[in-house]
Scaffold this motif. Sequence first.
Motif, PDB file in Angstrom:
ATOM      1  N   LYS A  28       2.314   6.532   7.397  1.00 38.59           N
ATOM      2  CA  LYS A  28       2.221   7.941   7.035  1.00 38.59           C
ATOM      3  C   LYS A  28       3.212   8.240   5.920  1.00 38.59           C
ATOM      4  O   LYS A  28       4.208   7.528   5.746  1.00 38.59           O
ATOM      5  N   ALA A  29       2.929   9.288   5.150  1.00 35.04           N
ATOM      6  CA  ALA A  29       3.806   9.665   4.035  1.00 35.04           C
ATOM      7  C   ALA A  29       3.791  11.171   3.857  1.00 35.04           C
ATOM      8  O   ALA A  29       2.805  11.852   4.181  1.00 35.04           O
ATOM      9  N   ARG A  30       4.901  11.699   3.329  1.00 36.86           N
ATOM     10  CA  ARG A  30       5.083  13.129   3.164  1.00 36.86           C
ATOM     11  C   ARG A  30       4.944  13.477   1.678  1.00 36.86           C
ATOM     12  O   ARG A  30       5.909  13.404   0.910  1.00 36.86           O
ATOM     13  N   CYS A  31       3.715  13.848   1.258  1.00 35.67           N
ATOM     14  CA  CYS A  31       3.492  14.130  -0.162  1.00 35.67           C
ATOM     15  C   CYS A  31       2.214  14.960  -0.346  1.00 35.67           C
ATOM     16  O   CYS A  31       1.191  14.666   0.294  1.00 35.67           O
ATOM     17  N   GLU A  86       0.830  -1.208   0.000  1.00 26.82           N
ATOM     18  CA  GLU A  86       0.000   0.000   0.000  1.00 26.82           C
ATOM     19  C   GLU A  86       0.864   1.258   0.000  1.00 26.82           C
ATOM     20  O   GLU A  86       0.509   2.263   0.620  1.00 26.82           O
ATOM     21  N   ALA A  87       2.002   1.222  -0.664  1.00 26.75           N
ATOM     22  CA  ALA A  87       2.914   2.375  -0.698  1.00 26.75           C
ATOM     23  C   ALA A  87       2.190   3.613  -1.235  1.00 26.75           C
ATOM     24  O   ALA A  87       1.417   3.523  -2.188  1.00 26.75           O
ATOM     25  N   LYS A  88       2.477   4.754  -0.630  1.00 25.20           N
ATOM     26  CA  LYS A  88       1.812   6.003  -1.008  1.00 25.20           C
ATOM     27  C   LYS A  88       2.745   6.988  -1.708  1.00 25.20           C
ATOM     28  O   LYS A  88       2.351   7.639  -2.672  1.00 25.20           O
ATOM     29  N   HIS A  89       3.976   7.107  -1.228  1.00 22.04           N
ATOM     30  CA  HIS A  89       4.875   8.132  -1.769  1.00 22.04           C
ATOM     31  C   HIS A  89       5.446   7.689  -3.114  1.00 22.04           C
ATOM     32  O   HIS A  89       5.818   6.516  -3.283  1.00 22.04           O
ATOM     33  N   PRO A  90       5.542   8.603  -4.084  1.00 16.12           N
ATOM     34  CA  PRO A  90       6.099   8.239  -5.395  1.00 16.12           C
ATOM     35  C   PRO A  90       7.515   7.665  -5.312  1.00 16.12           C
ATOM     36  O   PRO A  90       7.872   6.803  -6.117  1.00 16.12           O
ATOM     37  N   LYS A 148      13.880  23.607  -1.509  1.00 20.29           N
ATOM     38  CA  LYS A 148      12.943  24.080  -0.479  1.00 20.29           C
ATOM     39  C   LYS A 148      11.650  23.288  -0.495  1.00 20.29           C
ATOM     40  O   LYS A 148      10.894  23.303   0.485  1.00 20.29           O
ATOM     41  N   GLY A 149      11.396  22.593  -1.600  1.00 21.43           N
ATOM     42  CA  GLY A 149      10.203  21.774  -1.687  1.00 21.43           C
ATOM     43  C   GLY A 149      10.496  20.316  -1.399  1.00 21.43           C
ATOM     44  O   GLY A 149      11.448  19.982  -0.694  1.00 21.43           O
ATOM     45  N   CYS A 150       9.674  19.440  -1.949  1.00 20.10           N
ATOM     46  CA  CYS A 150       9.883  18.008  -1.785  1.00 20.10           C
ATOM     47  C   CYS A 150      11.197  17.624  -2.455  1.00 20.10           C
ATOM     48  O   CYS A 150      11.428  17.958  -3.622  1.00 20.10           O
ATOM     49  N   PRO A 151      12.108  16.915  -1.760  1.00 21.44           N
ATOM     50  CA  PRO A 151      13.407  16.595  -2.355  1.00 21.44           C
ATOM     51  C   PRO A 151      13.306  15.674  -3.566  1.00 21.44           C
ATOM     52  O   PRO A 151      14.232  15.607  -4.367  1.00 21.44           O
ATOM     53  N   PHE A 152      12.167  14.977  -3.709  1.00 25.50           N
ATOM     54  CA  PHE A 152      12.003  14.053  -4.828  1.00 25.50           C
ATOM     55  C   PHE A 152      11.309  14.716  -6.024  1.00 25.50           C
ATOM     56  O   PHE A 152      11.160  14.094  -7.071  1.00 25.50           O
ATOM     57  N   ALA A 153      10.942  15.979  -5.904  1.00 21.85           N
ATOM     58  CA  ALA A 153      10.126  16.636  -6.929  1.00 21.85           C
ATOM     59  C   ALA A 153      10.775  16.625  -8.315  1.00 21.85           C
ATOM     60  O   ALA A 153      10.102  16.403  -9.319  1.00 21.85           O
ATOM     61  N   ASP A 154      12.090  16.834  -8.400  1.00 23.78           N
ATOM     62  CA  ASP A 154      12.770  16.888  -9.694  1.00 23.78           C
ATOM     63  C   ASP A 154      12.742  15.546 -10.427  1.00 23.78           C
ATOM     64  O   ASP A 154      12.904  15.504 -11.649  1.00 23.78           O
ATOM     65  N   HIS A 171       4.916  13.190 -11.384  1.00 18.81           N
ATOM     66  CA  HIS A 171       3.627  13.785 -11.029  1.00 18.81           C
ATOM     67  C   HIS A 171       3.780  15.150 -10.353  1.00 18.81           C
ATOM     68  O   HIS A 171       2.784  15.776  -9.996  1.00 18.81           O
ATOM     69  N   ALA A 172       5.017  15.621 -10.163  1.00 15.70           N
ATOM     70  CA  ALA A 172       5.252  16.845  -9.386  1.00 15.70           C
ATOM     71  C   ALA A 172       4.653  18.080 -10.057  1.00 15.70           C
ATOM     72  O   ALA A 172       4.596  18.181 -11.283  1.00 15.70           O
ATOM     73  N   ASN A 173       4.201  19.030  -9.237  1.00 15.43           N
ATOM     74  CA  ASN A 173       3.695  20.305  -9.731  1.00 15.43           C
ATOM     75  C   ASN A 173       4.387  21.450  -8.994  1.00 15.43           C
ATOM     76  O   ASN A 173       5.325  21.226  -8.222  1.00 15.43           O
ATOM     77  N   LYS A 174       3.923  22.669  -9.203  1.00 16.79           N
ATOM     78  CA  LYS A 174       4.557  23.838  -8.590  1.00 16.79           C
ATOM     79  C   LYS A 174       4.520  23.772  -7.065  1.00 16.79           C
ATOM     80  O   LYS A 174       5.455  24.221  -6.389  1.00 16.79           O
ATOM     81  N   LEU A 175       3.445  23.232  -6.520  1.00 15.49           N
ATOM     82  CA  LEU A 175       3.318  23.118  -5.074  1.00 15.49           C
ATOM     83  C   LEU A 175       4.438  22.248  -4.501  1.00 15.49           C
ATOM     84  O   LEU A 175       5.029  22.566  -3.474  1.00 15.49           O
TER      85      LEU A 175
END
Length: 341
Positions: free
Chosen positions: A334-337, A265-269, A304-310, A314-318
């Motif tokens: 729990k997951a941070r996304c 049931e993994a949640k984080h990309p 400054k954002g999610c370290p995995f965003a690059d 699915h990453a966006n400006k947020l």
Amino acid sequence: MLNREVEIYENDVIKEVLNNINVEKNNLLKIEDLKTNFYVKGEKIQAVRGVNLNVKKGEVLGIVGESGSGKSVLMKSIMNLLPGGAVIESGKVLFNDIDILDKGENVRGREISMIFQDPMTSLNPLKKIGQHLIEVIVRTRGIKKNEAKKVAIEALREVGIQEPEKRINQYPHEFSGGMRQRVLIAMAIACKPKLLIADEPTTALDVTIQAQIIQLLKDIKKSNDMSIILITHDLGVVASICDRVAVMYGGLIMEEGSIDEIFYEAKHPYTKALLNSIPRNNGSEKERLRTIKGSAPSLLNPPKGCPFADRCQHANKLCLNGLPDFKEFSDTHKARCFLIN
């Protein structure tokens, strides 16, 4: 009617407080907002960026992630084994409710021990195996050398080394890679610690020896009633021994859950990407090995954002502009996304 509702509410509050107390009592180790930086030529590398984590009594916690994610630095911060230039900037490490960052010298080595990555570089080639073990036992248990030698022989026997009375007088080069790893495990358990930290204990070992080392850790955990933190990038090893998993990336915990929650049931990309990169045997069907495109972020100037965003498709400006808080899916998961519903 109102009095009955008040009574129900008060009972629920009391139950929640008691549950929280029981959870806290069950924690052997609790890390609170730990931050560790390296200072190199006037520049700051933020290796651990505010980690909160706990280890329960009798459980095996796996910490997974790519190289450079901060796993080993996190554990070396706990053990006060950081190299020169590394500083713990803030946070607490509570072991049985005692902050060991300030007063932990009697705890480290005696109640918390660590198995290091590379047995060949961790053992002095000029010292006999017995000298390695006896030195550790005398220092941590305060007993005489002749008594320490008996303890060392029993520790070698416990980890499955045949004829320990003879092997204790041999040098590291006279042992195979798997046997050297067993020696490091013997050094770690000789003082009967309550928490054992194993940093990549199966790296560079063949599959058969890996299985033997994992089974050995299971047996030691059971016979000594200890908790284990297992640092690895091998999810197969995690599945075979761990109760709970923390996924680390960019100096942060990105997801945490039970073994079933992480694998099914993994949640984080990032967690999903790690799982997708596991080689699979689909019979005769040929499938190219999946990789995670891109590279881990520089912790000299962490995003400054999610370290995995690059690296996230699915990453966006947020995601690029802010660090998400944890979202909870159960008492253990729990997951941070930003993107999780």
